[in-house]
Enzyme design. Structure first.
Site, PDB file in Angstrom:
ATOM      1  N   ASP A  71       0.720  -1.032  -0.312  1.00 41.28           N
ATOM      2  CA  ASP A  71      -0.128  -0.581  -0.066  1.00 41.28           C
ATOM      3  C   ASP A  71       1.366   1.297   0.192  1.00 41.28           C
ATOM      4  OD1 ASP A  71      -3.214   0.639   1.269  1.00 41.28           O
ATOM      5  OD2 ASP A  71      -1.447   1.933   1.047  1.00 41.28           O
ATOM      6  N   ILE A  72       0.730   1.916  -0.946  1.00 42.12           N
ATOM      7  CA  ILE A  72       1.844   3.649  -0.759  1.00 42.12           C
ATOM      8  C   ILE A  72       0.724   3.990   0.374  1.00 42.12           C
ATOM      9  CG2 ILE A  72      -0.489   5.343  -2.183  1.00 42.12           C
ATOM     10  CD1 ILE A  72       1.875   5.677  -4.055  1.00 42.12           C
ATOM     11  N   ASN A 108     -12.734  -2.839   2.527  1.00 46.46           N
ATOM     12  CA  ASN A 108     -13.983  -1.906   2.506  1.00 46.46           C
ATOM     13  C   ASN A 108     -14.891  -1.964   1.918  1.00 46.46           C
ATOM     14  OD1 ASN A 108     -12.438  -0.923   4.877  1.00 46.46           O
ATOM     15  ND2 ASN A 108     -10.693   0.329   3.972  1.00 46.46           N
ATOM     16  N   VAL A 113     -10.724   3.198  -3.779  1.00 45.72           N
ATOM     17  CA  VAL A 113     -10.570   2.634  -5.305  1.00 45.72           C
ATOM     18  C   VAL A 113     -11.817   1.453  -5.526  1.00 45.72           C
ATOM     19  CG1 VAL A 113      -9.044   1.381  -6.681  1.00 45.72           C
ATOM     20  CG2 VAL A 113      -8.304   2.758  -4.882  1.00 45.72           C
ATOM     21  N   HIS A 125     -10.215  -4.583  -2.948  1.00 41.71           N
ATOM     22  CA  HIS A 125      -8.536  -5.533  -2.452  1.00 41.71           C
ATOM     23  C   HIS A 125      -8.648  -5.728  -1.172  1.00 41.71           C
ATOM     24  CE1 HIS A 125      -9.643  -1.422  -2.742  1.00 41.71           C
ATOM     25  NE2 HIS A 125      -8.965  -1.116  -1.334  1.00 41.71           N
ATOM     26  N   HIS A 185      -6.833  -5.519   2.256  1.00 41.67           N
ATOM     27  CA  HIS A 185      -6.118  -4.781   3.315  1.00 41.67           C
ATOM     28  C   HIS A 185      -5.000  -6.681   4.190  1.00 41.67           C
ATOM     29  CE1 HIS A 185      -6.884  -0.563   2.251  1.00 41.67           C
ATOM     30  NE2 HIS A 185      -7.977  -1.359   2.267  1.00 41.67           N
TER      31      HIS A 185
HETATM   32  P1  AMP Z   1      -9.835   1.590  -0.183  1.00 38.94           P
HETATM   33  O1  AMP Z   1     -10.030   3.047   0.961  1.00 38.94           O
HETATM   34  O2  AMP Z   1      -9.624   0.709   1.131  1.00 38.94           O
HETATM   35  O3  AMP Z   1     -10.381   1.621  -1.140  1.00 38.94           O
HETATM   36  O4  AMP Z   1      -8.108   1.344  -0.279  1.00 38.94           O
HETATM   37  C1  AMP Z   1      -7.638   1.806  -0.696  1.00 38.94           C
HETATM   38  C2  AMP Z   1      -6.041   1.505  -1.161  1.00 38.94           C
HETATM   39  O5  AMP Z   1      -5.211   1.381  -1.719  1.00 38.94           O
HETATM   40  C3  AMP Z   1      -5.291   2.729   0.257  1.00 38.94           C
HETATM   41  O6  AMP Z   1      -4.950   2.187   1.035  1.00 38.94           O
HETATM   42  C4  AMP Z   1      -4.797   3.443  -0.441  1.00 38.94           C
HETATM   43  O7  AMP Z   1      -3.966   4.367   0.091  1.00 38.94           O
HETATM   44  C5  AMP Z   1      -3.913   2.581  -2.206  1.00 38.94           C
HETATM   45  N1  AMP Z   1      -4.155   3.272  -3.063  1.00 38.94           N
HETATM   46  C6  AMP Z   1      -4.081   4.271  -3.674  1.00 38.94           C
HETATM   47  N2  AMP Z   1      -3.118   3.473  -4.703  1.00 38.94           N
HETATM   48  C7  AMP Z   1      -2.376   2.818  -4.642  1.00 38.94           C
HETATM   49  C8  AMP Z   1      -1.170   2.741  -5.360  1.00 38.94           C
HETATM   50  N3  AMP Z   1      -0.690   3.842  -6.589  1.00 38.94           N
HETATM   51  N4  AMP Z   1      -0.162   2.484  -5.519  1.00 38.94           N
HETATM   52  C9  AMP Z   1      -0.816   1.583  -3.685  1.00 38.94           C
HETATM   53  N5  AMP Z   1      -1.906   1.320  -3.226  1.00 38.94           N
HETATM   54  C10 AMP Z   1      -2.631   2.471  -3.766  1.00 38.94           C
END
Ligand code: AMP
Length: 122
Positions: free
Chosen positions: A31-32, A88, A97, A101, A103
């Site tokens: 995760d970024i 989520n 997103v 996914h 986490h």
């Molecule tokens: P959610 O809020 O559950 O949809 O989680 C989306 C996750 O994607 C967040 O924890 C972000 O930090 C992560 N994220 C968004 N863009 C990227 C990326 N380019 N590379 C890695 N993680 C990302």
């Protein structure tokens, strides 16, 4: 809703990611914006928009997210200490997103419950 998300770009390598695991069905990458010492995401290679779109047809694929998480946990050596898997869903769940996914958070005792606010109802 089947719009392309940033995760499609990670799958097709249009944008970089720190990839930890890949097979024919899933991809895992760091995760970024990590929320724990270890924080990565496991995604299906095809888009499932939200947890509400999990059904009998894609249940096996969704199960593979957990299989990959367990494999990575063992490979990275934190399986026995423990970890948390979270998916989520939509606005109240904190989804940003719209490509499901898992986490995977680890590397310290994570505490429970995960939220700080006083409980409120709608
Ligand atoms: P959610 O809020 O559950 O949809 O989680 C989306 C996750 O994607 C967040 O924890 C972000 O930090 C992560 N994220 C968004 N863009 C990227 C990326 N380019 N590379 C890695 N993680 C990302």
């Amino acid at each position: 809703m089947t719009n392309e998300t940033i995760f499609d770009k990670i799958i097709d390598r249009t944008i970089p990611a720190d990839i930890l695991y890949e097979d024919d069905y899933v991809l895992a990458f760091k995760d970024i914006n990590p929320q724990a010492p270890i924080h990565f995401l496991v995604i299906p290679k095809i888009q499932i928009v939200t947890a509400n779109d999990i059904n009998d047809q894609n249940a096996e694929l969704v199960g593979k997210l957990y299989v990959a998480a367990a494999k990575i946990a063992k490979q990275m050596g934190f399986a026995d200490d423990g970890y948390r898997c979270v998916m989520n869903c939509n606005n109240d769940g904190g989804q940003t997103v719209y490509h499901i996914h898992l986490h995977v958070l680890a590397g310290k005792p994570l505490g429970w419950p995960p939220y700080q606010e006083t409980l409120k109802t709608h």
